[in-house]
Design a protein around this motif. Structure first.
Motif, PDB file in Angstrom:
ATOM      1  N   ILE A  15       0.858  -1.186   0.000  1.00  0.00           N
ATOM      2  CA  ILE A  15       0.000   0.000   0.000  1.00  0.00           C
ATOM      3  C   ILE A  15       0.890   1.230   0.000  1.00  0.00           C
ATOM      4  O   ILE A  15       1.947   1.229   0.630  1.00  0.00           O
ATOM      5  N   GLN A  16       0.479   2.247  -0.724  1.00  0.00           N
ATOM      6  CA  GLN A  16       1.284   3.459  -0.868  1.00  0.00           C
ATOM      7  C   GLN A  16       0.428   4.688  -0.586  1.00  0.00           C
ATOM      8  O   GLN A  16      -0.778   4.666  -0.810  1.00  0.00           O
ATOM      9  N   PRO A  17       1.062   5.769  -0.157  1.00  0.00           N
ATOM     10  CA  PRO A  17       0.310   7.031  -0.067  1.00  0.00           C
ATOM     11  C   PRO A  17       0.090   7.590  -1.476  1.00  0.00           C
ATOM     12  O   PRO A  17       1.003   7.545  -2.303  1.00  0.00           O
ATOM     13  N   LEU A  18      -1.100   8.067  -1.741  1.00  0.00           N
ATOM     14  CA  LEU A  18      -1.360   8.757  -3.001  1.00  0.00           C
ATOM     15  C   LEU A  18      -0.646  10.104  -2.970  1.00  0.00           C
ATOM     16  O   LEU A  18      -0.230  10.628  -3.987  1.00  0.00           O
ATOM     17  N   SER A  19      -0.511  10.628  -1.756  1.00  0.00           N
ATOM     18  CA  SER A  19       0.216  11.871  -1.514  1.00  0.00           C
ATOM     19  C   SER A  19       0.794  11.800  -0.110  1.00  0.00           C
ATOM     20  O   SER A  19       0.242  11.129   0.762  1.00  0.00           O
ATOM     21  N   GLN A  20       1.895  12.498   0.111  1.00  0.00           N
ATOM     22  CA  GLN A  20       2.489  12.572   1.446  1.00  0.00           C
ATOM     23  C   GLN A  20       1.754  13.580   2.330  1.00  0.00           C
ATOM     24  O   GLN A  20       1.981  13.644   3.527  1.00  0.00           O
ATOM     25  N   GLN A  21       0.883  14.376   1.713  1.00  0.00           N
ATOM     26  CA  GLN A  21       0.204  15.467   2.406  1.00  0.00           C
ATOM     27  C   GLN A  21      -1.061  14.984   3.126  1.00  0.00           C
ATOM     28  O   GLN A  21      -1.714  14.040   2.686  1.00  0.00           O
ATOM     29  N   ILE A  22      -1.420  15.682   4.186  1.00  0.00           N
ATOM     30  CA  ILE A  22      -2.694  15.448   4.863  1.00  0.00           C
ATOM     31  C   ILE A  22      -3.814  15.697   3.862  1.00  0.00           C
ATOM     32  O   ILE A  22      -3.778  16.664   3.102  1.00  0.00           O
ATOM     33  N   ALA A  23      -4.826  14.824   3.869  1.00  0.00           N
ATOM     34  CA  ALA A  23      -5.959  14.976   2.951  1.00  0.00           C
ATOM     35  C   ALA A  23      -7.170  15.620   3.623  1.00  0.00           C
ATOM     36  O   ALA A  23      -7.967  16.272   2.966  1.00  0.00           O
ATOM     37  N   GLU A  69      -9.573  -9.605  13.563  1.00  0.00           N
ATOM     38  CA  GLU A  69     -10.720  -9.925  14.414  1.00  0.00           C
ATOM     39  C   GLU A  69     -10.893  -9.032  15.635  1.00  0.00           C
ATOM     40  O   GLU A  69     -12.009  -8.780  16.056  1.00  0.00           O
ATOM     41  N   ASN A  70      -9.808  -8.545  16.214  1.00  0.00           N
ATOM     42  CA  ASN A  70      -9.975  -7.678  17.387  1.00  0.00           C
ATOM     43  C   ASN A  70     -10.351  -6.250  17.003  1.00  0.00           C
ATOM     44  O   ASN A  70     -10.688  -5.440  17.865  1.00  0.00           O
ATOM     45  N   GLU A  71     -10.344  -5.929  15.687  1.00  0.00           N
ATOM     46  CA  GLU A  71     -10.698  -4.584  15.217  1.00  0.00           C
ATOM     47  C   GLU A  71     -11.962  -4.558  14.364  1.00  0.00           C
ATOM     48  O   GLU A  71     -12.743  -3.622  14.447  1.00  0.00           O
ATOM     49  N   ASN A  72     -12.122  -5.583  13.502  1.00  0.00           N
ATOM     50  CA  ASN A  72     -13.226  -5.529  12.551  1.00  0.00           C
ATOM     51  C   ASN A  72     -13.790  -6.913  12.251  1.00  0.00           C
ATOM     52  O   ASN A  72     -13.179  -7.924  12.542  1.00  0.00           O
ATOM     53  N   SER A  73     -14.978  -6.897  11.653  1.00  0.00           N
ATOM     54  CA  SER A  73     -15.637  -8.158  11.295  1.00  0.00           C
ATOM     55  C   SER A  73     -15.750  -8.333   9.783  1.00  0.00           C
ATOM     56  O   SER A  73     -16.323  -9.307   9.320  1.00  0.00           O
ATOM     57  N   GLY A  74     -15.211  -7.384   9.020  1.00  0.00           N
ATOM     58  CA  GLY A  74     -15.260  -7.480   7.571  1.00  0.00           C
ATOM     59  C   GLY A  74     -14.282  -6.534   6.914  1.00  0.00           C
ATOM     60  O   GLY A  74     -13.922  -5.499   7.486  1.00  0.00           O
ATOM     61  N   VAL A  75     -13.830  -6.908   5.723  1.00  0.00           N
ATOM     62  CA  VAL A  75     -12.963  -6.065   4.898  1.00  0.00           C
ATOM     63  C   VAL A  75     -13.484  -6.203   3.482  1.00  0.00           C
ATOM     64  O   VAL A  75     -13.678  -7.318   3.000  1.00  0.00           O
ATOM     65  N   ALA A  76     -13.737  -5.072   2.819  1.00  0.00           N
ATOM     66  CA  ALA A  76     -14.297  -5.156   1.467  1.00  0.00           C
ATOM     67  C   ALA A  76     -14.012  -3.887   0.666  1.00  0.00           C
ATOM     68  O   ALA A  76     -13.875  -2.800   1.231  1.00  0.00           O
ATOM     69  N   TRP A  77     -13.953  -4.081  -0.647  1.00  0.00           N
ATOM     70  CA  TRP A  77     -13.889  -2.957  -1.568  1.00  0.00           C
ATOM     71  C   TRP A  77     -15.321  -2.498  -1.815  1.00  0.00           C
ATOM     72  O   TRP A  77     -16.188  -3.289  -2.181  1.00  0.00           O
ATOM     73  N   ILE A  78     -15.572  -1.227  -1.612  1.00  0.00           N
ATOM     74  CA  ILE A  78     -16.912  -0.655  -1.773  1.00  0.00           C
ATOM     75  C   ILE A  78     -16.886   0.332  -2.931  1.00  0.00           C
ATOM     76  O   ILE A  78     -15.995   1.190  -3.002  1.00  0.00           O
ATOM     77  N   ASP A  79     -17.858   0.189  -3.836  1.00  0.00           N
ATOM     78  CA  ASP A  79     -17.960   1.140  -4.949  1.00  0.00           C
ATOM     79  C   ASP A  79     -18.105   2.551  -4.383  1.00  0.00           C
ATOM     80  O   ASP A  79     -18.939   2.785  -3.501  1.00  0.00           O
ATOM     81  N   MET A  80     -17.309   3.472  -4.908  1.00  0.00           N
ATOM     82  CA  MET A  80     -17.295   4.826  -4.383  1.00  0.00           C
ATOM     83  C   MET A  80     -18.662   5.497  -4.457  1.00  0.00           C
ATOM     84  O   MET A  80     -19.044   6.251  -3.580  1.00  0.00           O
ATOM     85  N   HIS A  81     -19.430   5.179  -5.509  1.00  0.00           N
ATOM     86  CA  HIS A  81     -20.749   5.812  -5.649  1.00  0.00           C
ATOM     87  C   HIS A  81     -21.733   5.348  -4.570  1.00  0.00           C
ATOM     88  O   HIS A  81     -22.781   5.952  -4.374  1.00  0.00           O
ATOM     89  N   LYS A  82     -21.398   4.282  -3.824  1.00  0.00           N
ATOM     90  CA  LYS A  82     -22.268   3.817  -2.740  1.00  0.00           C
ATOM     91  C   LYS A  82     -22.043   4.585  -1.440  1.00  0.00           C
ATOM     92  O   LYS A  82     -22.756   4.356  -0.458  1.00  0.00           O
ATOM     93  N   ILE A  83     -21.072   5.467  -1.443  1.00  0.00           N
ATOM     94  CA  ILE A  83     -20.874   6.294  -0.249  1.00  0.00           C
ATOM     95  C   ILE A  83     -21.854   7.459  -0.358  1.00  0.00           C
ATOM     96  O   ILE A  83     -21.538   8.543  -0.839  1.00  0.00           O
ATOM     97  N   ASN A  84     -23.082   7.161   0.064  1.00  0.00           N
ATOM     98  CA  ASN A  84     -24.182   8.126   0.000  1.00  0.00           C
ATOM     99  C   ASN A  84     -25.104   7.869   1.184  1.00  0.00           C
ATOM    100  O   ASN A  84     -24.945   6.878   1.902  1.00  0.00           O
ATOM    101  N   VAL A 138     -20.932  10.430   5.226  1.00  0.00           N
ATOM    102  CA  VAL A 138     -20.946  10.877   3.828  1.00  0.00           C
ATOM    103  C   VAL A 138     -20.164  12.178   3.711  1.00  0.00           C
ATOM    104  O   VAL A 138     -19.330  12.342   2.820  1.00  0.00           O
ATOM    105  N   TYR A 139     -20.401  13.105   4.644  1.00  0.00           N
ATOM    106  CA  TYR A 139     -19.664  14.375   4.640  1.00  0.00           C
ATOM    107  C   TYR A 139     -18.166  14.127   4.763  1.00  0.00           C
ATOM    108  O   TYR A 139     -17.360  14.673   3.997  1.00  0.00           O
ATOM    109  N   LEU A 140     -17.795  13.314   5.728  1.00  0.00           N
ATOM    110  CA  LEU A 140     -16.387  13.012   6.007  1.00  0.00           C
ATOM    111  C   LEU A 140     -15.699  12.416   4.782  1.00  0.00           C
ATOM    112  O   LEU A 140     -14.624  12.871   4.372  1.00  0.00           O
ATOM    113  N   TYR A 141     -16.314  11.412   4.179  1.00  0.00           N
ATOM    114  CA  TYR A 141     -15.705  10.711   3.052  1.00  0.00           C
ATOM    115  C   TYR A 141     -15.818  11.497   1.750  1.00  0.00           C
ATOM    116  O   TYR A 141     -14.952  11.373   0.886  1.00  0.00           O
ATOM    117  N   GLN A 142     -16.865  12.299   1.606  1.00  0.00           N
ATOM    118  CA  GLN A 142     -17.030  13.053   0.365  1.00  0.00           C
ATOM    119  C   GLN A 142     -15.916  14.080   0.188  1.00  0.00           C
ATOM    120  O   GLN A 142     -15.485  14.342  -0.938  1.00  0.00           O
TER     121      GLN A 142
END
Length: 195
Positions: A99-107, A148-163, A172-176
Protein backbone atom coordinates in the motif's frame (compact mmCIF):
# COMPACT_ATOMS: atom_id res chain seq x y z
CA UNK A 1 8.55 18.01 9.41
CA UNK A 2 6.94 17.21 12.76
CA UNK A 3 3.24 16.43 13.09
CA UNK A 4 2.38 19.84 14.55
CA UNK A 5 4.00 21.66 11.61
CA UNK A 6 2.29 19.32 9.17
CA UNK A 7 -1.10 20.15 10.71
CA UNK A 8 -0.27 23.87 10.82
CA UNK A 9 0.74 23.86 7.13
CA UNK A 10 -2.43 22.05 6.01
CA UNK A 11 -4.70 24.25 3.88
CA UNK A 12 -8.30 23.79 5.15
CA UNK A 13 -10.94 23.40 2.46
CA UNK A 14 -13.91 24.78 4.43
CA UNK A 15 -14.97 26.45 7.68
CA UNK A 16 -15.23 23.14 9.53
CA UNK A 17 -11.58 22.37 8.80
CA UNK A 18 -10.51 25.94 9.66
CA UNK A 19 -12.10 25.61 13.10
CA UNK A 20 -10.96 22.03 13.68
CA UNK A 21 -7.39 22.89 12.68
CA UNK A 22 -7.40 25.76 15.20
CA UNK A 23 -8.72 23.55 18.02
CA UNK A 24 -6.37 20.65 17.19
CA UNK A 25 -3.36 22.99 17.35
CA UNK A 26 -4.59 24.41 20.67
CA UNK A 27 -5.00 20.92 22.13
CA UNK A 28 -1.52 19.91 20.95
CA UNK A 29 -0.12 22.94 22.82
CA UNK A 30 -2.23 22.28 25.89
CA UNK A 31 -1.60 18.54 26.24
CA UNK A 32 1.96 17.21 25.89
CA UNK A 33 0.56 13.65 25.97
CA UNK A 34 -1.81 14.20 23.00
CA UNK A 35 -0.08 11.46 20.98
CA UNK A 36 -1.00 8.87 23.61
CA UNK A 37 -4.21 7.42 25.00
CA UNK A 38 -3.16 8.63 28.46
CA UNK A 39 -4.93 11.89 27.69
CA UNK A 40 -8.57 11.57 28.81
CA UNK A 41 -9.82 14.48 26.67
CA UNK A 42 -8.42 13.85 23.17
CA UNK A 43 -6.23 11.44 21.20
CA UNK A 44 -4.37 11.99 17.94
CA UNK A 45 -5.54 9.47 15.36
CA UNK A 46 -4.59 8.82 11.77
CA UNK A 47 -6.84 7.35 9.09
CA UNK A 48 -6.37 6.03 5.59
CA UNK A 49 -8.92 6.44 2.81
CA UNK A 50 -7.76 3.62 0.55
CA UNK A 51 -8.61 3.67 -3.15
CA UNK A 52 -7.90 1.31 -6.03
CA UNK A 53 -5.81 2.42 -9.05
CA UNK A 54 -8.93 3.22 -11.11
CA UNK A 55 -10.24 5.47 -8.30
CA UNK A 56 -13.71 3.93 -8.26
CA UNK A 57 -13.55 1.77 -5.12
CA UNK A 58 -12.65 2.31 -1.47
CA UNK A 59 -11.23 -0.39 0.81
CA UNK A 60 -13.15 -0.31 4.10
CA UNK A 61 -13.50 -2.32 7.26
CA UNK A 62 -16.63 -3.19 9.25
CA UNK A 63 -15.65 -1.72 12.62
CA UNK A 64 -16.36 -3.85 15.70
CA UNK A 65 -17.11 -0.98 18.11
CA UNK A 66 -18.90 1.40 15.73
CA UNK A 67 -20.76 -1.47 14.01
CA UNK A 68 -20.49 0.14 10.57
CA UNK A 69 -18.28 0.30 7.47
CA UNK A 70 -15.48 2.81 7.91
CA UNK A 71 -12.05 3.88 6.75
CA UNK A 72 -9.00 2.29 8.37
CA UNK A 73 -7.10 4.04 11.09
CA UNK A 74 -6.09 4.17 14.67
CA UNK A 75 -4.41 5.94 17.54
CA UNK A 76 -0.96 7.47 17.18
CA UNK A 77 0.09 5.70 20.42
CA UNK A 78 3.16 7.89 20.76
CA UNK A 79 4.14 7.88 17.06
CA UNK A 80 4.52 11.38 15.61
CA UNK A 81 4.73 10.23 11.96
CA UNK A 82 0.98 10.19 11.31
CA UNK A 83 1.31 8.99 7.71
CA UNK A 84 3.25 5.96 8.99
CA UNK A 85 0.43 5.33 11.48
CA UNK A 86 -2.17 5.46 8.67
CA UNK A 87 -0.14 2.99 6.56
CA UNK A 88 0.46 0.61 9.49
CA UNK A 89 -3.21 0.61 10.48
CA UNK A 90 -4.33 0.07 6.87
CA UNK A 91 -2.12 -3.03 6.58
CA UNK A 92 -3.10 -4.42 9.99
CA UNK A 93 -6.83 -3.89 9.54
CA UNK A 94 -7.18 -5.13 5.94
CA UNK A 95 -4.40 -7.69 5.52
CA UNK A 96 -2.99 -5.97 2.41
CA UNK A 97 0.78 -6.11 2.12
CA UNK A 98 1.48 -3.44 -0.52
CA UNK A 99 0.00 0.00 0.00
CA UNK A 100 1.28 3.46 -0.87
CA UNK A 101 0.31 7.03 -0.07
CA UNK A 102 -1.36 8.76 -3.00
CA UNK A 103 0.22 11.87 -1.51
CA UNK A 104 2.49 12.57 1.45
CA UNK A 105 0.20 15.47 2.41
CA UNK A 106 -2.69 15.45 4.86
CA UNK A 107 -5.96 14.98 2.95
CA UNK A 108 -8.39 16.09 5.66
CA UNK A 109 -8.60 16.84 9.33
CA UNK A 110 -11.57 16.47 11.61
CA UNK A 111 -12.43 16.40 15.28
CA UNK A 112 -14.57 13.31 15.87
CA UNK A 113 -16.45 12.64 19.09
CA UNK A 114 -16.24 9.12 20.49
CA UNK A 115 -18.96 7.95 22.87
CA UNK A 116 -18.04 5.99 25.97
CA UNK A 117 -17.71 2.26 25.36
CA UNK A 118 -16.10 -0.93 26.58
CA UNK A 119 -12.89 -2.12 24.93
CA UNK A 120 -11.02 -5.23 26.07
CA UNK A 121 -13.31 -5.37 29.12
CA UNK A 122 -12.30 -1.83 30.15
CA UNK A 123 -14.43 1.29 30.22
CA UNK A 124 -13.32 4.05 27.82
CA UNK A 125 -14.74 7.49 28.60
CA UNK A 126 -16.22 9.84 26.01
CA UNK A 127 -13.39 11.70 24.29
CA UNK A 128 -12.29 13.33 21.03
CA UNK A 129 -10.32 11.88 18.15
CA UNK A 130 -8.17 14.50 16.46
CA UNK A 131 -8.34 12.76 13.11
CA UNK A 132 -5.67 13.31 10.48
CA UNK A 133 -6.50 11.49 7.23
CA UNK A 134 -4.39 10.51 4.23
CA UNK A 135 -5.22 9.22 0.77
CA UNK A 136 -3.74 5.76 0.20
CA UNK A 137 -3.75 3.50 -2.86
CA UNK A 138 -3.39 -0.23 -3.36
CA UNK A 139 -4.13 -2.96 -5.88
CA UNK A 140 -7.59 -4.41 -5.30
CA UNK A 141 -6.38 -7.91 -6.27
CA UNK A 142 -4.42 -8.31 -3.05
CA UNK A 143 -5.85 -10.79 -0.57
CA UNK A 144 -7.79 -9.32 2.33
CA UNK A 145 -7.87 -10.53 5.91
CA UNK A 146 -10.12 -9.54 8.80
CA UNK A 147 -8.35 -8.29 11.92
CA UNK A 148 -10.72 -9.92 14.41
CA UNK A 149 -9.97 -7.68 17.39
CA UNK A 150 -10.70 -4.58 15.22
CA UNK A 151 -13.23 -5.53 12.55
CA UNK A 152 -15.64 -8.16 11.30
CA UNK A 153 -15.26 -7.48 7.57
CA UNK A 154 -12.96 -6.07 4.90
CA UNK A 155 -14.30 -5.16 1.47
CA UNK A 156 -13.89 -2.96 -1.57
CA UNK A 157 -16.91 -0.65 -1.77
CA UNK A 158 -17.96 1.14 -4.95
CA UNK A 159 -17.30 4.83 -4.38
CA UNK A 160 -20.75 5.81 -5.65
CA UNK A 161 -22.27 3.82 -2.74
CA UNK A 162 -20.87 6.29 -0.25
CA UNK A 163 -24.18 8.13 0.00
CA UNK A 164 -26.96 8.62 2.60
CA UNK A 165 -28.63 5.37 1.54
CA UNK A 166 -25.66 3.33 2.83
CA UNK A 167 -23.81 5.66 5.24
CA UNK A 168 -24.76 8.20 7.91
CA UNK A 169 -24.95 11.84 6.85
CA UNK A 170 -21.83 12.58 8.93
CA UNK A 171 -19.83 9.80 7.30
CA UNK A 172 -20.95 10.88 3.83
CA UNK A 173 -19.66 14.37 4.64
CA UNK A 174 -16.39 13.01 6.01
CA UNK A 175 -15.70 10.71 3.05
CA UNK A 176 -17.03 13.05 0.37
CA UNK A 177 -14.27 15.55 1.19
CA UNK A 178 -11.77 12.81 0.35
CA UNK A 179 -13.65 11.59 -2.72
CA UNK A 180 -13.61 15.16 -4.06
CA UNK A 181 -9.83 15.29 -3.60
CA UNK A 182 -9.44 11.94 -5.36
CA UNK A 183 -11.57 13.10 -8.27
CA UNK A 184 -9.51 16.29 -8.53
CA UNK A 185 -6.29 14.25 -8.43
CA UNK A 186 -7.64 11.90 -11.12
CA UNK A 187 -8.64 14.80 -13.36
CA UNK A 188 -5.26 16.52 -12.97
CA UNK A 189 -3.44 13.24 -13.66
CA UNK A 190 -5.48 12.58 -16.80
CA UNK A 191 -4.96 16.15 -18.04
CA UNK A 192 -1.19 15.92 -17.53
CA UNK A 193 -1.13 12.76 -19.70
CA UNK A 194 -2.61 14.72 -22.61
CA UNK A 195 -0.11 17.57 -22.42
Amino acid sequence: MNFKEEIKNYQPINEQEVQDQKVILQLIEQFPDILTRDNAVAHMTSSGFIVNPTFDKVLMIHHNIMKKWAWTGGHADGESDLLAVALKEAKEETGVKEIQPLSQQIASLDILSVSSHMKNNKYVNTHLHLSIAYLLICDENQSLKVCENENSGVAWIDMHKINPEHFSQHDVYLYQKLINKIQKYKKETEESLWK
